[in-house]
Design an enzyme around this catalytic site. Structure first.
Site, PDB file in Angstrom:
ATOM      1  N   THR A   1     -29.393  31.362 -22.002  1.00 47.62           N
ATOM      2  CA  THR A   1     -28.703  32.491 -21.367  1.00 47.62           C
ATOM      3  C   THR A   1     -29.454  32.938 -20.116  1.00 47.62           C
ATOM      4  O   THR A   1     -28.845  33.167 -19.065  1.00 47.62           O
ATOM      5  CB  THR A   1     -28.564  33.669 -22.357  1.00 47.62           C
ATOM      6  OG1 THR A   1     -27.590  33.323 -23.347  1.00 47.62           O
ATOM      7  CG2 THR A   1     -28.104  34.941 -21.652  1.00 47.62           C
TER       8      THR A   1
ATOM      9  N   SER B   1     -31.732  24.590 -23.358  1.00 46.26           N
ATOM     10  CA  SER B   1     -32.401  25.479 -24.306  1.00 46.26           C
ATOM     11  C   SER B   1     -33.156  24.706 -25.367  1.00 46.26           C
ATOM     12  O   SER B   1     -32.753  23.614 -25.767  1.00 46.26           O
ATOM     13  CB  SER B   1     -31.361  26.387 -24.970  1.00 46.26           C
ATOM     14  OG  SER B   1     -31.946  27.252 -25.912  1.00 46.26           O
TER      15      SER B   1
ATOM     16  N   HIS C   1     -34.005  25.805 -28.666  1.00 43.72           N
ATOM     17  CA  HIS C   1     -33.647  25.929 -30.081  1.00 43.72           C
ATOM     18  C   HIS C   1     -32.365  25.192 -30.456  1.00 43.72           C
ATOM     19  O   HIS C   1     -31.973  25.170 -31.628  1.00 43.72           O
ATOM     20  CB  HIS C   1     -33.565  27.407 -30.493  1.00 43.72           C
ATOM     21  CG  HIS C   1     -32.354  28.134 -30.026  1.00 43.72           C
ATOM     22  ND1 HIS C   1     -31.341  28.502 -30.877  1.00 43.72           N
ATOM     23  CD2 HIS C   1     -31.996  28.585 -28.797  1.00 43.72           C
ATOM     24  CE1 HIS C   1     -30.407  29.155 -30.190  1.00 43.72           C
ATOM     25  NE2 HIS C   1     -30.776  29.221 -28.933  1.00 43.72           N
TER      26      HIS C   1
ATOM     27  N   CYS D   1     -22.704  33.633 -30.094  1.00 42.21           N
ATOM     28  CA  CYS D   1     -22.793  34.670 -29.060  1.00 42.21           C
ATOM     29  C   CYS D   1     -21.532  35.523 -28.975  1.00 42.21           C
ATOM     30  O   CYS D   1     -21.528  36.566 -28.341  1.00 42.21           O
ATOM     31  CB  CYS D   1     -23.063  34.026 -27.702  1.00 42.21           C
ATOM     32  SG  CYS D   1     -24.646  33.171 -27.642  1.00 42.21           S
TER      33      CYS D   1
END
Length: 382
Positions: free
Chosen positions: A71, A198, A200, A325
């Site tokens: 993000t 990202s 994770h 999200c």
């Protein structure tokens, strides 16, 4: 049995990654900006991780910046690209972007025209429509590589080439959070300016991500501080997270073909068995190379997806209704954009696969999805 099938939301950290994180916290805990030996040792470890992260997309290691997550990477890139927005300018994107792109672009709706490119029933970008919507006033084209809910793989190379052919000064950003490490990417063959990813999502730790910035481009920071990450993302580096991320990248790079094959095989098997066992279902993900290997989105007629999620968790099976999200949103913006029938759209779940999933789980999962769907349908008819 517990079966975790929500790997697009987050993944379990691999043992080798955990060992690296523990080792860094015990032995390399110096501040990487410090001039003494402990600081220099930590800095060296970060440089090694940067090289591994770069290898995944065949980038130069100096083109990789570490951030706090996907993000933040998307936000840094987009806000920089849109800092030079002017009257009559426009932004080109799609209605099926992740909230960290969709909502950032929406913040600029009073300053620029936002043009949404058409997508078909499986989420593929209409390239003819893209060509019509990019013009001399287009400051940014932002289209994700793999959709986080349905797994459609966009032809980013062709998209970028079309956009640059219409306006070479247009900046191209790609949200690659769901494709990084899952699909082969050679950044040298794709004329994009920035790309977000990202940790994770690839069995690394949470709280760390990456941003590719083309070496010819100067990114403008949105946060100011001590100058770490060449001021793109200042602040004391998350050394354990970055090293863990680097180890996850190394493991992926060394075993890419094997892991990719396994995920594709499992996805196809789940789609086949569920289609055989359950009536009135709709597969919302493509099963060929246009579909990501790890994402399978399925809709069940006359079923509430949220109810199905809770039925399955009682059996130790963890799936989702879509992006974590936006899981609390009452409508599914992605499936709405694909014109999924109302009688199916509410009954959608996303099954997303990862390193720890295996073939032994399939029949257990299929049996309990079938049983749960039948039970919910009976309840709905009362």
């Amino acid at each position: 049995m517990e079966v975790y099938l929500d790997n697009s939301a987050t993944t379990r950290v691999r043992r080798e990654v955990l060992q690296q994180i523990i080792d860094v916290n015990k032995n390399y805990y110096g501040n990487p900006s410090s001039l003494h030996r402990m600081g220099l040792m930590a800095e060296k470890k970060i440089d090694e991780a940067r090289r591994y992260a770069a290898k995944i997309i065949n980038a130069k290691y100096e083109e990789i910046y570490f951030t706090g997550g996907g993000t933040e990477s998307n936000n840094i890139a987009l806000i920089s690209h849109l800092s030079n927005i002017y009257e009559n300018s426009n932004i080109v994107t799609t209605k099926i972007e992740h909230p960290s792109v969709y909502n950032v672009v929406d913040q600029f709706k009073d300053k620029a025209s936002i043009r949404y490119v058409e997508t078909d029933g499986m989420g593929r970008v209409n390239l003819d429509d893209l060509e019509k919507k990019v013009d001399s006033d287009t400051v940014l084209v932002s289209i994700m590589h793999v959709n986080n809910e349905i797994g459609i793989v966009q032809d980013i190379k062709k998209i970028a080439e079309i956009a640059k052919s219409k306006n070479n000064s247009t900046k191209i950003h790609v949200d690659a959070v769901q494709s990084y490490g899952k699909i082969k990417i050679d950044i040298n063959n794709i004329p994009v300016d920035t790309m977000a990813f990202s940790s994770h999502k690839i069995h690394g730790p949470k709280g760390v991500g990456g941003l590719f910035v083309r070496s010819s481009l100067k990114i403008k920071p949105s946060v100011f501080g001590g100058g770490q990450e060449k001021s793109v993302r200042p602040g004391t580096e998350n050394t354990p997270g970055i090293i863990g991320f680097g180890e996850a990248c190394k493991l992926l790079y060394d075993n890419f073909e094997e892991e990719n094959y396994k995920l594709n095989e499992l996805k196809a098997l789940y789609a086949k068995r569920l289609s055989e066992e359950i009536k009135d279902i709709r597969i919302n993900s493509l099963l060929n190379e246009e579909g990501a290997p790890h994402i399978l989105n399925i809709s069940f007629k006359s079923v509430k997806g949220e109810v199905l999620v809770h039925f399955l968790e009682q059996k130790g099976i963890y799936v989702s209704t879509g992006s974590a999200c936006s899981s609390k949103s009452k409508n599914n913006r992605i499936l709405d954009a694909l014109n999924v029938d109302n009688e199916y759209i509410d009954g959608s779940i996303r099954m997303s696969l990862g390193y720890f999933n295996n073939h032994e789980e399939v029949e257990y999962v299929v049996m309990h999805i079938k049983q749960s769907v039948n039970d919910i349908r009976e309840i709905m008819m009362l």
